[in-house]
Design a protein around this motif. Structure first.
Motif, PDB file in Angstrom:
ATOM      1  N   ALA A  19       0.734  -1.214  -0.024  1.00  0.00           N
ATOM      2  CA  ALA A  19      -0.203   0.015  -0.094  1.00  0.00           C
ATOM      3  C   ALA A  19       0.984   1.311   0.017  1.00  0.00           C
ATOM      4  N   ASP A  20       1.881   1.454   0.605  1.00  0.00           N
ATOM      5  CA  ASP A  20       2.761   2.321   0.793  1.00  0.00           C
ATOM      6  C   ASP A  20       3.431   2.810  -0.559  1.00  0.00           C
ATOM      7  N   GLU A  21       3.673   1.573  -1.242  1.00  0.00           N
ATOM      8  CA  GLU A  21       4.099   2.052  -2.981  1.00  0.00           C
ATOM      9  C   GLU A  21       3.003   2.618  -3.504  1.00  0.00           C
ATOM     10  N   VAL A  22       1.716   2.095  -3.280  1.00  0.00           N
ATOM     11  CA  VAL A  22       0.752   2.583  -4.119  1.00  0.00           C
ATOM     12  C   VAL A  22       0.275   4.077  -3.757  1.00  0.00           C
ATOM     13  N   THR A  23       0.224   4.377  -2.587  1.00  0.00           N
ATOM     14  CA  THR A  23       0.249   5.864  -2.213  1.00  0.00           C
ATOM     15  C   THR A  23       1.259   6.751  -2.595  1.00  0.00           C
ATOM     16  N   ASP A  24       2.439   6.241  -2.609  1.00  0.00           N
ATOM     17  CA  ASP A  24       3.608   6.991  -3.027  1.00  0.00           C
ATOM     18  C   ASP A  24       3.312   7.415  -4.483  1.00  0.00           C
ATOM     19  N   MET A  49      -6.064  20.169 -13.943  1.00  0.00           N
ATOM     20  CA  MET A  49      -5.109  19.469 -13.417  1.00  0.00           C
ATOM     21  C   MET A  49      -4.929  19.562 -11.759  1.00  0.00           C
ATOM     22  N   HIS A  50      -5.324  20.671 -11.143  1.00  0.00           N
ATOM     23  CA  HIS A  50      -5.366  20.677  -9.805  1.00  0.00           C
ATOM     24  C   HIS A  50      -6.470  19.770  -9.142  1.00  0.00           C
ATOM     25  N   ALA A  51      -7.621  19.505  -9.882  1.00  0.00           N
ATOM     26  CA  ALA A  51      -8.568  18.887  -9.428  1.00  0.00           C
ATOM     27  C   ALA A  51      -8.469  17.416  -9.481  1.00  0.00           C
ATOM     28  N   LEU A  52      -7.656  17.140 -10.693  1.00  0.00           N
ATOM     29  CA  LEU A  52      -7.164  15.526 -10.857  1.00  0.00           C
ATOM     30  C   LEU A  52      -6.144  15.269  -9.818  1.00  0.00           C
ATOM     31  N   ALA A  53      -5.175  16.229  -9.625  1.00  0.00           N
ATOM     32  CA  ALA A  53      -4.039  15.852  -8.686  1.00  0.00           C
ATOM     33  C   ALA A  53      -4.701  15.841  -7.238  1.00  0.00           C
ATOM     34  N   ALA A  54      -5.492  16.483  -6.959  1.00  0.00           N
ATOM     35  CA  ALA A  54      -6.345  16.738  -5.495  1.00  0.00           C
ATOM     36  C   ALA A  54      -6.978  15.170  -5.355  1.00  0.00           C
ATOM     37  N   VAL A  55      -7.684  14.644  -6.556  1.00  0.00           N
ATOM     38  CA  VAL A  55      -8.473  13.346  -6.205  1.00  0.00           C
ATOM     39  C   VAL A  55      -7.450  12.370  -5.967  1.00  0.00           C
ATOM     40  N   LEU A  56      -6.218  12.369  -6.689  1.00  0.00           N
ATOM     41  CA  LEU A  56      -5.364  11.369  -6.498  1.00  0.00           C
ATOM     42  C   LEU A  56      -4.702  11.372  -5.116  1.00  0.00           C
ATOM     43  N   CYS A  57      -4.447  12.790  -4.805  1.00  0.00           N
ATOM     44  CA  CYS A  57      -4.083  13.011  -3.155  1.00  0.00           C
ATOM     45  C   CYS A  57      -5.004  12.156  -2.172  1.00  0.00           C
ATOM     46  N   GLU A  58      -6.067  12.738  -2.449  1.00  0.00           N
ATOM     47  CA  GLU A  58      -7.327  12.255  -1.487  1.00  0.00           C
ATOM     48  C   GLU A  58      -7.382  10.654  -1.412  1.00  0.00           C
ATOM     49  N   ASP A  64      -4.339   5.549   2.988  1.00  0.00           N
ATOM     50  CA  ASP A  64      -3.339   5.367   4.364  1.00  0.00           C
ATOM     51  C   ASP A  64      -4.185   5.100   5.366  1.00  0.00           C
ATOM     52  N   VAL A  65      -5.509   5.842   5.646  1.00  0.00           N
ATOM     53  CA  VAL A  65      -6.283   6.016   6.806  1.00  0.00           C
ATOM     54  C   VAL A  65      -6.655   4.409   7.090  1.00  0.00           C
ATOM     55  N   GLU A  66      -7.404   3.619   5.730  1.00  0.00           N
ATOM     56  CA  GLU A  66      -7.694   2.415   5.808  1.00  0.00           C
ATOM     57  C   GLU A  66      -6.604   1.573   6.423  1.00  0.00           C
ATOM     58  N   CYS A  67      -5.270   1.701   5.786  1.00  0.00           N
ATOM     59  CA  CYS A  67      -4.261   0.831   6.304  1.00  0.00           C
ATOM     60  C   CYS A  67      -3.732   0.763   7.875  1.00  0.00           C
ATOM     61  N   ILE A  68      -4.140   2.269   8.251  1.00  0.00           N
ATOM     62  CA  ILE A  68      -3.823   2.730   9.872  1.00  0.00           C
ATOM     63  C   ILE A  68      -4.998   1.843  10.510  1.00  0.00           C
ATOM     64  N   GLY A  69      -6.169   1.814  10.063  1.00  0.00           N
ATOM     65  CA  GLY A  69      -7.367   1.317  10.713  1.00  0.00           C
ATOM     66  C   GLY A  69      -7.119  -0.256  10.879  1.00  0.00           C
ATOM     67  N   LEU A  70      -6.449  -0.773  10.104  1.00  0.00           N
ATOM     68  CA  LEU A  70      -6.142  -2.324   9.980  1.00  0.00           C
ATOM     69  C   LEU A  70      -5.115  -2.880  10.865  1.00  0.00           C
ATOM     70  N   MET A  71      -4.415  -1.759  11.288  1.00  0.00           N
ATOM     71  CA  MET A  71      -2.826  -2.202  11.967  1.00  0.00           C
ATOM     72  C   MET A  71      -3.478  -2.538  13.288  1.00  0.00           C
ATOM     73  N   PRO A  72      -2.928  -3.432  14.039  1.00  0.00           N
ATOM     74  CA  PRO A  72      -3.040  -3.749  15.262  1.00  0.00           C
ATOM     75  C   PRO A  72      -2.615  -2.824  16.306  1.00  0.00           C
ATOM     76  N   ALA A  73      -3.393  -2.465  17.381  1.00  0.00           N
ATOM     77  CA  ALA A  73      -3.138  -1.561  18.303  1.00  0.00           C
ATOM     78  C   ALA A  73      -1.730  -1.898  19.067  1.00  0.00           C
ATOM     79  N   ARG A  74      -1.006  -0.842  19.229  1.00  0.00           N
ATOM     80  CA  ARG A  74       0.292  -1.318  20.116  1.00  0.00           C
ATOM     81  C   ARG A  74       0.029  -1.157  21.447  1.00  0.00           C
TER      82      ARG A  74
END
Length: 89
Positions: A19-24, A49-58, A64-74
């Motif tokens: 996932a970190d490769e995809v988000t990067d 261009m700005h709208a498309l870039a914003a969609v990719l960043c969102e 990232d948020v979904e992956c963080i939600g799947l991580m076990p609590a430390r």
């Protein structure tokens, strides 16, 4: 832009991409679009261009948020929370 993305092979399943490769990648494409827009590298409308870039960043942020939600609590060692640990009597 040239990039190499590692693939993870699963036994009998599909190939996976970390996932970190995809988000990067999503964020780098967005930056590339914005740089092309400022450098006269495209005929697209700057707002588009700005709208498309914003969609990719969102999308990258959402992944990232979904992956963080799947991580076990430390569990923090040595930290006492409500109902945890003992109190001097």
């Amino acid at each position: 832009m040239s990039t190499s993305i590692p693939l993870v092979s699963t036994s009998g399943g599909p190939l996976l991409i970390p996932a970190d490769e995809v988000t990067d990648l999503l964020r780098r494409v967005a930056v590339g679009w914005l740089q092309a827009e400022t450098g006269d590298g495209t005929d697209l409308d700057p707002r588009t261009m700005h709208a498309l870039a914003a969609v990719l960043c969102e999308l990258a942020d959402q992944i990232d948020v979904e992956c963080i939600g799947l991580m076990p609590a430390r569990v923090e060692v040595g930290r006492r929370g409500p109902g945890g640990g003992s109190r001097p009597g």
